[in-house]
Scaffold this motif. Structure first.
Motif, PDB file in Angstrom:
ATOM      1  N   UNK A 177       0.834  -1.210   0.000  1.00 24.55           N
ATOM      2  CA  UNK A 177       0.000   0.000   0.000  1.00 24.55           C
ATOM      3  C   UNK A 177       0.867   1.257   0.000  1.00 24.55           C
ATOM      4  N   UNK A 178       0.568   2.163  -0.932  1.00 19.41           N
ATOM      5  CA  UNK A 178       1.263   3.449  -1.012  1.00 19.41           C
ATOM      6  C   UNK A 178       2.778   3.277  -1.050  1.00 19.41           C
ATOM      7  N   UNK A 211      -2.654  -1.792  -3.387  1.00 17.30           N
ATOM      8  CA  UNK A 211      -3.490  -0.589  -3.409  1.00 17.30           C
ATOM      9  C   UNK A 211      -2.678   0.701  -3.313  1.00 17.30           C
ATOM     10  N   UNK A 212      -3.103   1.690  -4.093  1.00 21.47           N
ATOM     11  CA  UNK A 212      -2.645   3.071  -3.924  1.00 21.47           C
ATOM     12  C   UNK A 212      -1.144   3.256  -4.152  1.00 21.47           C
ATOM     13  N   UNK A 213      -0.569   2.427  -5.001  1.00 20.06           N
ATOM     14  CA  UNK A 213       0.855   2.516  -5.282  1.00 20.06           C
ATOM     15  C   UNK A 213       1.110   3.353  -6.528  1.00 20.06           C
ATOM     16  N   UNK A 246      -6.636   1.345  -7.406  1.00 21.71           N
ATOM     17  CA  UNK A 246      -6.227   2.717  -7.120  1.00 21.71           C
ATOM     18  C   UNK A 246      -4.726   2.949  -7.264  1.00 21.71           C
ATOM     19  N   UNK A 247      -4.124   2.276  -8.211  1.00 28.78           N
ATOM     20  CA  UNK A 247      -2.705   2.470  -8.479  1.00 28.78           C
ATOM     21  C   UNK A 247      -2.514   3.398  -9.672  1.00 28.78           C
ATOM     22  N   UNK A 248      -1.372   4.056  -9.712  1.00 27.87           N
ATOM     23  CA  UNK A 248      -0.992   4.914 -10.841  1.00 27.87           C
ATOM     24  C   UNK A 248       0.285   4.351 -11.446  1.00 27.87           C
ATOM     25  N   UNK A 249       0.343   4.288 -12.776  1.00 27.22           N
ATOM     26  CA  UNK A 249       1.512   3.732 -13.447  1.00 27.22           C
ATOM     27  C   UNK A 249       1.843   4.563 -14.669  1.00 27.22           C
TER      28      UNK A 249
END
Length: 457
Positions: A177-178, A211-213, A246-249
């Motif tokens: 996470x994160x 999540x959220x990475x 909820x990840x951004x890549x």
């Protein structure tokens, strides 16, 4: 409607902004108000007030449950300490709190017992584990109930995180996470459900959450990837009941003239996986569910009546509210874009309310292959077309294809949300699927006349 402009700068300063929404009740996270919107509009009225301030929320995206992990007090570890020794000395269930600084690693860190490893501040950019491309994976996880949170991992020889069950029993309870993943030598993260005993069994990586990475392959990092372009953000084999949300890549492509790996790949007998609210930009190949049929694959004792007697590459995988965008000029100049989303030997698939964009003509926007590929593809927004191959049995419903470039909000700034002026998209989605996708990529509620695609205006 939350916007991602300025997201990259914000992520370097905050722990989890840019993570949006959640479908489940997490016991290990606590709420945090991240609405730095200068107009102080709490939007409690579900955005029916026709807000006239033209605020596109470029400062801080809407967040739902992408908030810091709540952990028990733990053992303090500093940059001058031997982190590998601290992990070896920890008891199962311990928490290691890493102080601010750069931790230089010369060999992989082995995690063979239940542990939680987090930054003491809860801010990912405060703690960097840097392998400087030394041989091997940076973190090797071989135990259930491991949590990794609020860290930056960079410059691994192979994967930044490699997860594999130690024996014949599935590895479960993984939470990542994160975490800021930066410039892996191969994949940013691999979930390998095969047994470490190399006996041909697939006990699996199950009941876990990614999540959220924030995943990034920079121009400099791209020069250090393998010549075969064997790189992606998340590669998962033989997983079950895993949430990837909820990840951004950004930036996972190569200059070697080959296609490269999918940004997110789920295959080899994976089952009951949720891939939702991920924002994937500058990629030739977004999300792949399944793969070419193979003999060595995870099977299940309870079988799968809907998918037949023989195991398929993927079954029961749900893909919702994802944005996949290909825009980078250097990436698209001499190399084709494969697909935004691809299903192959993927039974009982659910692909709803995704948005796929390519600045050049891709092979397809969404593609489904093989007679055992089945399910529903609906309410998706595509810059190009759907494509069916080899008798895939897919129900297609309410998608909008080949849309005008003005449909997208701000591609040059890597924002592939829907433009407020989009034609044939706003309020044009089928309400049939609101029970499955009742919020959008930013965690905002869909109304009774949903918009097509990942973004609800």
């Amino acid at each position: 409607m939350s916007r991602w402009i300025g997201w990259w700068v914000t992520m370097s300063a905050m722990a989890v902004v840019g993570c949006t929404g959640d479908d489940k009740n997490d016991d290990d996270i606590v709420p945090r108000d991240t609405d730095a919107d200068a107009d102080a509009d709490a939007d409690a009225d579900a955005d029916t007030d026709a807000d006239t301030d033209a605020d596109t929320d470029t400062d801080v995206p809407v967040t739902g449950l992408c908030v810091p992990l709540q952990t028990a007090p733990g053992t303090a570890v500093g940059p001058s300490d031997d982190l590998a020794a601290a992990i070896s000395a920890a008891d199962g269930g311990d928490v290691l709190e890493l102080a601010k600084g750069v931790y230089t690693l010369k060999a992989p860190l082995q995690i063979d017992r239940p542990l939680t490893i987090v930054s003491a501040s809860g801010i990912a950019s405060d703690v960097t584990l840097d392998m400087n491309y030394a041989a091997g994976d940076l973190l090797v996880v071989g135990s259930s109930d491991v949590t990794i949170g609020h860290l930056t991992l960079t410059r691994s020889g192979r994967d930044l995180v490699f997860v594999q069950p130690p024996a014949e029993t599935a590895l479960t309870g993984l939470r990542i996470h994160d975490v800021q993943f930066r410039d892996p030598g191969r994949n940013a993260m691999t979930l390998n459900g095969a047994s470490i005993a190399d006996d041909g069994t697939f006990p699996g990586v199950d009941d876990s959450e990614i999540s959220c990475n924030d995943f990034l392959l920079s121009d400099t990092g791209r020069d250090n990837t393998a010549a075969i372009c064997d790189t992606g953000a998340i590669s998962a084999d033989a997983i079950r009941n895993v949430i990837i949300r909820d990840n951004r890549s950004e930036g996972f492509w190569c200059v070697s003239g080959v296609n490269g790996l999918p940004n997110v790949r789920v295959s080899t007998g994976s089952r009951d996986v949720l891939i939702t609210r991920n924002n994937i930009v500058d990629t030739r190949f977004g999300i792949q569910v399944g793969d070419t049929p193979a003999v060595e694959i995870r099977d299940y004792e309870d079988g799968n009546v809907e998918c037949g007697e023989e195991a398929v590459q993927a079954s029961g995988v749900t893909v919702t509210n994802n944005i996949v965008g290909a825009f980078d000029e250097a990436m698209t100049a001499n190399n084709f874009v494969r697909a935004g989303i691809l299903l192959n030997d993927a039974c009982n698939s659910t692909v709803l309310h995704n948005s796929t964009y390519s600045v050049v003509v891709p092979t397809s926007g969404i593609e489904y292959i093989g007679e055992r590929t089945s399910g529903i593809v609906a309410n998706n927004l595509l810059s190009h077309s759907l494509r069916r191959i080899a008798d895939a049995v897919i129900m297609v419903d309410g998608n909008v294809e080949d849309v005008d470039p003005s449909t997208w909000f701000y591609p040059a700034m890597r924002d592939f949300h829907t433009s407020p002026g989009a034609v044939g998209v706003i309020n044009e989605g089928l309400e049939t699927y609101l029970d499955i996708v009742d919020i959008d990529i930013d965690g905002e509620k869909r109304d009774s006349r949903p918009d097509v695609g990942a973004d609800e205006l």
